[in-house]
Write a protein that holds these residues in place. Structure first.
Motif, PDB file in Angstrom:
ATOM      1  N   UNK A 251      -1.387  -5.114  11.862  1.00 36.44           N
ATOM      2  CA  UNK A 251      -0.113  -5.746  11.524  1.00 36.44           C
ATOM      3  C   UNK A 251      -0.284  -6.662  10.323  1.00 36.44           C
ATOM      4  N   UNK A 252       0.829  -6.897   9.637  1.00 36.79           N
ATOM      5  CA  UNK A 252       0.856  -7.849   8.522  1.00 36.79           C
ATOM      6  C   UNK A 252       2.176  -8.591   8.592  1.00 36.79           C
ATOM      7  N   UNK A 465       7.515   0.223   8.122  1.00 39.42           N
ATOM      8  CA  UNK A 465       8.768   0.243   7.392  1.00 39.42           C
ATOM      9  C   UNK A 465       9.254  -1.179   7.228  1.00 39.42           C
ATOM     10  N   UNK A 466       9.862  -1.476   6.084  1.00 37.25           N
ATOM     11  CA  UNK A 466      10.448  -2.803   5.893  1.00 37.25           C
ATOM     12  C   UNK A 466      11.620  -2.668   4.936  1.00 37.25           C
ATOM     13  N   UNK A 508       5.031  -4.399   4.347  1.00 36.97           N
ATOM     14  CA  UNK A 508       6.002  -5.498   4.288  1.00 36.97           C
ATOM     15  C   UNK A 508       6.389  -5.775   2.843  1.00 36.97           C
ATOM     16  N   UNK A 509       7.672  -6.109   2.652  1.00 36.69           N
ATOM     17  CA  UNK A 509       8.131  -6.625   1.358  1.00 36.69           C
ATOM     18  C   UNK A 509       8.118  -8.142   1.501  1.00 36.69           C
ATOM     19  N   UNK A 515       6.425  -8.722  -4.215  1.00 37.14           N
ATOM     20  CA  UNK A 515       5.423  -7.683  -3.967  1.00 37.14           C
ATOM     21  C   UNK A 515       5.759  -6.907  -2.708  1.00 37.14           C
ATOM     22  N   UNK A 516       5.040  -5.774  -2.597  1.00 38.96           N
ATOM     23  CA  UNK A 516       4.992  -5.041  -1.335  1.00 38.96           C
ATOM     24  C   UNK A 516       3.522  -5.096  -0.921  1.00 38.96           C
ATOM     25  N   UNK A 517       3.238  -5.413   0.338  1.00 42.77           N
ATOM     26  CA  UNK A 517       1.852  -5.387   0.807  1.00 42.77           C
ATOM     27  C   UNK A 517       1.744  -4.347   1.910  1.00 42.77           C
ATOM     28  N   UNK A 518       0.765  -3.441   1.761  1.00 43.76           N
ATOM     29  CA  UNK A 518       0.573  -2.409   2.789  1.00 43.76           C
ATOM     30  C   UNK A 518      -0.844  -2.507   3.334  1.00 43.76           C
TER      31      UNK A 518
END
Length: 534
Positions: A251-252, A465-466, A508-509, A515-518
């Motif tokens: 998770x993030x 998904x975000x 997550x955005x 940014x987008x972090x994956x």
């Protein structure tokens, strides 16, 4: 077996592929360049067992040979001579060989090195600068010094206190001293022929590699726990310069209103990162446990985490101190978690399919309600802004919209999939879902009816998904290793990001859409520039 294992030659400056060299079967164990870059020597894996010399200019094989004698075990390590392009050493389980390349006849000829009564499994080789001798490190935790000309062992050590968990890498300094690293995470500096450590330090995780810099005044150490350290020869003190997770990340989460921090969770640890510098700020470790999900309380005072031992644990984000534990929250581990914006409630989901609502007071944690409808693991929970409703996604093929005031089901969404992720559209009259059927579903919250179905991916599940705060775009990631940015209304992909080498587990955005972090199953965290930023 039955497949060729390729060697890829790259141009480092241009970052492009020069050639694919394919001969070995199943696996390539080791590679070494000759000192003047004329040749490349490669060693095949256990099922292949051959050593091949390649011409770099012609990009083709010159010759090959079985790597070790039939009576010996497998060869696993290689080292080229420091001065001559025609000589290299291979070693492994009970075998140490010096090879000579005979270019006119396209042959390589081995000479066995004699180690007398010593039977060893060699794990690494280090050549002297003038080629007069070389060292090998062994899995038994000692070092052997061999003469290159006579192929005989000149000495070995330490005789009494061997290095724990084997020698994993060696570095020969200009001073003649030897840096030895071990599977137990010790870096030692040795002098003389008795190989007794004069200085040593301990790092986290078994050491996988040592690399010198310049004249050997500095060197870098890489470990199995994904840490890279820099060491200075004079002080012999370690400094951690890079780190990441070494297990799948589950998770993030970003704290509300800030994009400068985010937290990730993995097996046995939660880490807080500083986004602009990509630096780890805090690590919370609980050994032998797995953290499935995390959330920040809106006031920023605690990180709430879900663990596979059925407990919910809360920590402070600054120091990582344990604030409280909710024991026996779920019987089959806590798998999903979310917090309300007034910081008064935690909603948790478990492996057995129950959704539970906890009232969080100043000093009390009370179970307020249990929602039993799902029959399998809860994978994702999202709460409405007014805290009166939430939606839960489960691997039983249902998403349920719950009334958090009456603790009843409002709506149920059914699909032939294992749901992995769910999001409210910011206007909260629609939700989007994703799962193992590779589809992205849009649903009406009011009556649970399907609005549209998009093909989300060509292969594999969509796990994360975000959606942006204004609801115009959303991002997805999954088993196809791709990050996709979608236009919500058009239902079309606007951008695709390639970079992950494992399945993306969550995405997550950040607040403010910078940014987008994956995060992925191979422990990687990738930060992307948000493509539609103003």
């Amino acid at each position: 077996m039955g497949f060729k294992a390729d060697i890829i030659l790259w141009d480092y400056k241009k970052r492009e592929l020069l050639a694919r060299l394919s001969l070995h079967k199943g696996k390539v164990e080791k590679l070494a360049f000759s000192p003047n870059d004329l040749y490349l020597v490669s060693l095949g894996g256990q099922d292949d067992g051959s050593v091949v010399v390649w011409s770099i200019a012609k990009r083709e094989a010159i010759c090959g040979s079985p790597a070790s004698a039939r009576s010996a075990g497998n060869a696993t390590v290689l080292a080229f001579s420091s001065c001559r392009d025609e000589s290299f050493v291979s070693a492994g389980n009970g075998t140490i060989r010096v090879w000579e390349l005979d270019l006119p006849n396209r042959k390589i000829r081995p000479t066995e090195c004699q180690t007398g009564q010593l039977k060893r499994v060699v794990t690494c080789i280090m050549m002297a600068e003038d080629d007069s001798y070389f060292y090998v490190g062994t899995s038994s935790g000692d070092l052997l010094k061999l003469n290159m000309k006579s192929k005989l062992m000149s000495d070995y050590g330490p005789v009494k206190e061997k290095f724990s968990l084997g020698v994993t890498a060696l570095l020969l300094l200009k001073t003649g001293e030897l840096v030895v690293s071990t599977g137990g995470g010790v870096v030692a500096l040795c002098k003389g022929s008795n190989y007794k450590p004069i200085k040593k330090i301990q790092v986290q995780g078994g050491i996988t590699s040592l690399t010198g810099r310049g004249q050997g005044h500095q060197f870098f150490v890489g470990t199995e726990e994904s840490q890279i350290y820099r060491l200075n020869y004079n002080e012999f003190k370690e400094e951690l310069i890079a780190t990441c997770h070494n297990e799948a990340i589950h998770d993030i989460i970003f704290p509300s209103e800030t994009s400068d921090l985010f937290a990730t969770c993995s097996k046995s640890d939660i880490r807080v990162w500083h986004t602009p510098e990509n630096k780890e700020l805090l690590r919370i470790t609980i050994p032998n446990m797995t953290c499935h999900a995390i959330d920040f309380m809106r006031d920023g005072r605690s990180i709430i985490s879900a663990w596979n031992d059925g407990k919910i644990r809360a920590f402070t984000p600054e120091t990582g101190r344990l604030l409280y534990v909710i024991d026996h929250a779920h019987s089959m581990g806590v798998t999903a978690i979310a917090t309300t914006s007034d910081c008064k409630r935690i909603i948790s989901g478990g492996g057995e399919g129950q959704v539970r609502v906890w009232e969080i007071g100043q000093h009390t944690r009370k179970l307020e309600g249990v929602l039993k409808e799902h029959i399998s693991t809860i994978s994702c929970i999202k709460i409405k802004k007014n805290n009166r409703e939430c939606v839960t996604a489960s691997t039983d093929g249902t998403c349920i919209v719950w009334d958090l005031v009456r603790f009843m089901r409002n709506q149920m969404i059914l699909a032939n999939t294992l749901f992995q992720s769910v999001c409210y559209h910011p206007e909260e009259h629609q939700i989007i879902t994703s799962g193992t059927d590779r589809k992205i579903g849009y649903w009406e919250v009011f009556d649970g009816s399907a609005i549209r179905n998009l093909e989300g991916s060509l292969t594999g599940s969509i796990n994360g998904m975000d959606i942006t705060s204004d609801g115009t775009y959303f991002v997805t990631g999954g088993d196809d290793h791709l990050v996709k940015v979608w236009d919500y209304n058009e239902g079309e992909v606007t951008h695709v990001g390639t970079g992950h080498s494992g399945s993306i587990t969550r995405i997550k955005i950040c607040p403010g859409n910078k940014y987008i972090v994956s995060v992925s199953a191979d422990g990687a965290i990738l930060r992307w520039k948000y493509p539609h930023s103003p």
